[in-house]
Write a protein that holds these residues in place. Sequence first.
Motif, PDB file in Angstrom:
ATOM      1  N   TYR A  53       0.556  -1.244  -0.298  1.00  0.00           N
ATOM      2  CA  TYR A  53      -0.044  -0.335  -0.282  1.00  0.00           C
ATOM      3  C   TYR A  53       0.864   1.342   0.110  1.00  0.00           C
ATOM      4  O   TYR A  53       0.422   2.597  -0.418  1.00  0.00           O
ATOM      5  N   GLY A  54       2.159   1.378   0.262  1.00  0.00           N
ATOM      6  CA  GLY A  54       2.834   2.296   0.015  1.00  0.00           C
ATOM      7  C   GLY A  54       3.055   3.057   1.505  1.00  0.00           C
ATOM      8  O   GLY A  54       3.560   4.675   1.382  1.00  0.00           O
ATOM      9  N   ASN A  55       2.380   2.085   2.359  1.00  0.00           N
ATOM     10  CA  ASN A  55       2.144   2.906   3.446  1.00  0.00           C
ATOM     11  C   ASN A  55       1.962   1.803   4.632  1.00  0.00           C
ATOM     12  O   ASN A  55       1.496   0.664   4.264  1.00  0.00           O
ATOM     13  N   VAL A  56       2.380   2.628   6.492  1.00  0.00           N
ATOM     14  CA  VAL A  56       2.464   1.243   7.477  1.00  0.00           C
ATOM     15  C   VAL A  56       1.145   1.570   8.799  1.00  0.00           C
ATOM     16  O   VAL A  56       0.091   2.759   7.781  1.00  0.00           O
ATOM     17  N   PRO A  57       0.314   1.201   8.874  1.00  0.00           N
ATOM     18  CA  PRO A  57      -0.271   0.803   9.828  1.00  0.00           C
ATOM     19  C   PRO A  57      -0.674   1.768  11.111  1.00  0.00           C
ATOM     20  O   PRO A  57       0.708   2.208  11.264  1.00  0.00           O
ATOM     21  N   GLY A  58      -1.364   2.739  11.101  1.00  0.00           N
ATOM     22  CA  GLY A  58      -0.927   4.052  12.602  1.00  0.00           C
ATOM     23  C   GLY A  58      -0.524   5.200  11.605  1.00  0.00           C
ATOM     24  O   GLY A  58      -0.796   4.841  10.862  1.00  0.00           O
ATOM     25  N   GLU A  59      -0.346   6.270  13.074  1.00  0.00           N
ATOM     26  CA  GLU A  59       0.427   7.473  13.039  1.00  0.00           C
ATOM     27  C   GLU A  59       1.838   8.075  12.565  1.00  0.00           C
ATOM     28  O   GLU A  59       2.215   8.801  12.118  1.00  0.00           O
ATOM     29  N   ARG A  60       2.573   6.950  11.986  1.00  0.00           N
ATOM     30  CA  ARG A  60       3.632   6.746  11.672  1.00  0.00           C
ATOM     31  C   ARG A  60       4.192   7.496  10.474  1.00  0.00           C
ATOM     32  O   ARG A  60       3.611   7.034   9.015  1.00  0.00           O
ATOM     33  N   HIS A  61       5.531   8.407  10.619  1.00  0.00           N
ATOM     34  CA  HIS A  61       5.169   8.934   9.115  1.00  0.00           C
ATOM     35  C   HIS A  61       6.652   8.218   8.557  1.00  0.00           C
ATOM     36  O   HIS A  61       7.459   7.309   9.122  1.00  0.00           O
ATOM     37  N   GLN A  62       7.071   8.534   6.974  1.00  0.00           N
ATOM     38  CA  GLN A  62       7.564   7.626   6.305  1.00  0.00           C
ATOM     39  C   GLN A  62       9.050   7.078   6.456  1.00  0.00           C
ATOM     40  O   GLN A  62       9.462   7.028   6.273  1.00  0.00           O
ATOM     41  N   THR A  63       9.379   8.899   6.816  1.00  0.00           N
ATOM     42  CA  THR A  63      11.276   9.198   7.330  1.00  0.00           C
ATOM     43  C   THR A  63      11.315   7.603   8.522  1.00  0.00           C
ATOM     44  O   THR A  63      12.769   8.059   9.290  1.00  0.00           O
ATOM     45  N   ALA A  64      10.310   7.381   9.887  1.00  0.00           N
ATOM     46  CA  ALA A  64       9.886   6.633  10.723  1.00  0.00           C
ATOM     47  C   ALA A  64      10.780   5.390   9.954  1.00  0.00           C
ATOM     48  O   ALA A  64      11.151   4.696  11.716  1.00  0.00           O
ATOM     49  N   LEU A  65      10.316   4.938   8.789  1.00  0.00           N
ATOM     50  CA  LEU A  65      10.560   3.561   9.347  1.00  0.00           C
ATOM     51  C   LEU A  65      11.752   3.541   8.246  1.00  0.00           C
ATOM     52  O   LEU A  65      12.026   2.479   8.813  1.00  0.00           O
ATOM     53  N   ARG A  66      13.018   4.117   8.393  1.00  0.00           N
ATOM     54  CA  ARG A  66      14.265   3.976   8.058  1.00  0.00           C
ATOM     55  C   ARG A  66      14.815   3.396   9.435  1.00  0.00           C
ATOM     56  O   ARG A  66      14.423   3.931  10.876  1.00  0.00           O
ATOM     57  N   SER A  67      15.241   2.842   9.248  1.00  0.00           N
ATOM     58  CA  SER A  67      16.366   1.694  11.010  1.00  0.00           C
ATOM     59  C   SER A  67      17.327   2.599  11.344  1.00  0.00           C
ATOM     60  O   SER A  67      18.180   3.504  10.451  1.00  0.00           O
ATOM     61  N   HIS A  68      17.525   3.161  12.746  1.00  0.00           N
ATOM     62  CA  HIS A  68      18.553   4.071  13.359  1.00  0.00           C
ATOM     63  C   HIS A  68      19.794   3.283  13.321  1.00  0.00           C
ATOM     64  O   HIS A  68      21.197   4.184  13.630  1.00  0.00           O
ATOM     65  N   HIS A  69      19.572   2.056  13.226  1.00  0.00           N
ATOM     66  CA  HIS A  69      20.948   1.519  13.259  1.00  0.00           C
ATOM     67  C   HIS A  69      21.758   1.349  11.972  1.00  0.00           C
ATOM     68  O   HIS A  69      23.084   0.954  11.914  1.00  0.00           O
ATOM     69  N   ALA A  70      21.642   1.624  10.379  1.00  0.00           N
ATOM     70  CA  ALA A  70      21.507   1.126   9.531  1.00  0.00           C
ATOM     71  C   ALA A  70      23.083   2.458   9.335  1.00  0.00           C
ATOM     72  O   ALA A  70      22.579   3.753   9.346  1.00  0.00           O
ATOM     73  N   ASP A  71      23.650   1.454   7.865  1.00  0.00           N
ATOM     74  CA  ASP A  71      24.689   3.014   8.076  1.00  0.00           C
ATOM     75  C   ASP A  71      24.014   4.118   7.270  1.00  0.00           C
ATOM     76  O   ASP A  71      23.125   4.030   6.483  1.00  0.00           O
ATOM     77  N   PRO A  72      23.905   5.431   6.674  1.00  0.00           N
ATOM     78  CA  PRO A  72      24.153   6.128   6.180  1.00  0.00           C
ATOM     79  C   PRO A  72      23.543   5.594   5.072  1.00  0.00           C
ATOM     80  O   PRO A  72      23.019   6.519   3.969  1.00  0.00           O
ATOM     81  N   ALA A  73      24.745   5.092   4.316  1.00  0.00           N
ATOM     82  CA  ALA A  73      25.302   5.130   2.547  1.00  0.00           C
ATOM     83  C   ALA A  73      23.940   4.132   2.002  1.00  0.00           C
ATOM     84  O   ALA A  73      24.364   3.818   1.083  1.00  0.00           O
ATOM     85  N   THR A  74      23.381   3.557   3.075  1.00  0.00           N
ATOM     86  CA  THR A  74      22.364   2.216   2.751  1.00  0.00           C
ATOM     87  C   THR A  74      20.680   2.576   2.949  1.00  0.00           C
ATOM     88  O   THR A  74      20.479   2.801   3.353  1.00  0.00           O
ATOM     89  N   LEU A  75      20.849   2.236   1.059  1.00  0.00           N
ATOM     90  CA  LEU A  75      19.806   2.396   0.963  1.00  0.00           C
ATOM     91  C   LEU A  75      18.211   1.596   1.665  1.00  0.00           C
ATOM     92  O   LEU A  75      18.373   0.713   1.629  1.00  0.00           O
ATOM     93  N   THR A  76      17.135   2.264   1.983  1.00  0.00           N
ATOM     94  CA  THR A  76      16.220   1.836   3.248  1.00  0.00           C
ATOM     95  C   THR A  76      14.867   0.805   1.987  1.00  0.00           C
ATOM     96  O   THR A  76      15.445   1.913   0.750  1.00  0.00           O
ATOM     97  N   GLN A  77      14.781  -0.381   1.947  1.00  0.00           N
ATOM     98  CA  GLN A  77      14.139  -0.762   0.483  1.00  0.00           C
ATOM     99  C   GLN A  77      13.230  -2.252   1.356  1.00  0.00           C
ATOM    100  O   GLN A  77      14.163  -2.583   1.741  1.00  0.00           O
ATOM    101  N   VAL A  78      11.797  -2.550   0.688  1.00  0.00           N
ATOM    102  CA  VAL A  78      11.073  -3.481   1.082  1.00  0.00           C
ATOM    103  C   VAL A  78      11.009  -3.881  -0.150  1.00  0.00           C
ATOM    104  O   VAL A  78      10.277  -2.961  -1.271  1.00  0.00           O
ATOM    105  N   GLU A  79      11.103  -5.666  -0.120  1.00  0.00           N
ATOM    106  CA  GLU A  79      11.109  -6.135  -1.933  1.00  0.00           C
ATOM    107  C   GLU A  79       9.706  -7.250  -1.058  1.00  0.00           C
ATOM    108  O   GLU A  79       9.951  -7.886  -0.338  1.00  0.00           O
TER     109      GLU A  79
END
Length: 149
Positions: A53-79
């Motif tokens: 659907y391009g969105n998650v349930p609830g009231e979270r913003h898309q920028t909150a989907l990214r892992s805080h533990h990930a390397d800054p150069a790593t692309l956030t992606q879901v397949e």
Amino acid sequence: MRLHTLTLQAFGPFRTRQSIDFDTLSQGGLFLLHGATGAGKSTVFDAVCYALYGNVPGERHQTALRSHHADPATLTQVELEFTMAGRRLKIVRTPNRNDPDATKTAPRRRRPQSAWRSGTVTPAPARPSGSRSPPPTRKSPARSTTCWA
């Protein structure tokens, strides 16, 4: 609808690329998704919803989907690869985020991306009752497109 594979990268608590093979999990029938608090159980469902659907349930913003533990150069992606109405589909989504090479004074935003690929599913031959049929096979993709959200 039948889920086949889900691959997450820098999404929720998943810092690196992680894949779930639902075909293997469901070979014995039902399966249980369990783990400690914060292990990412709900994130698996969030990722499926985000892919579909391009969105998650609830009231979270898309920028909150990214892992805080990930390397800054790593692309956030879901397949997500799944079969629906006799068609095998693969959806790849990348949420909105700042580019890692942007400066603090001039941050550049990366627009969310969605891509899907479709192919027809060849039905498995009839099997005697009581035996499990193998997962459907996929013909070459019928079309491929990229959409900007």
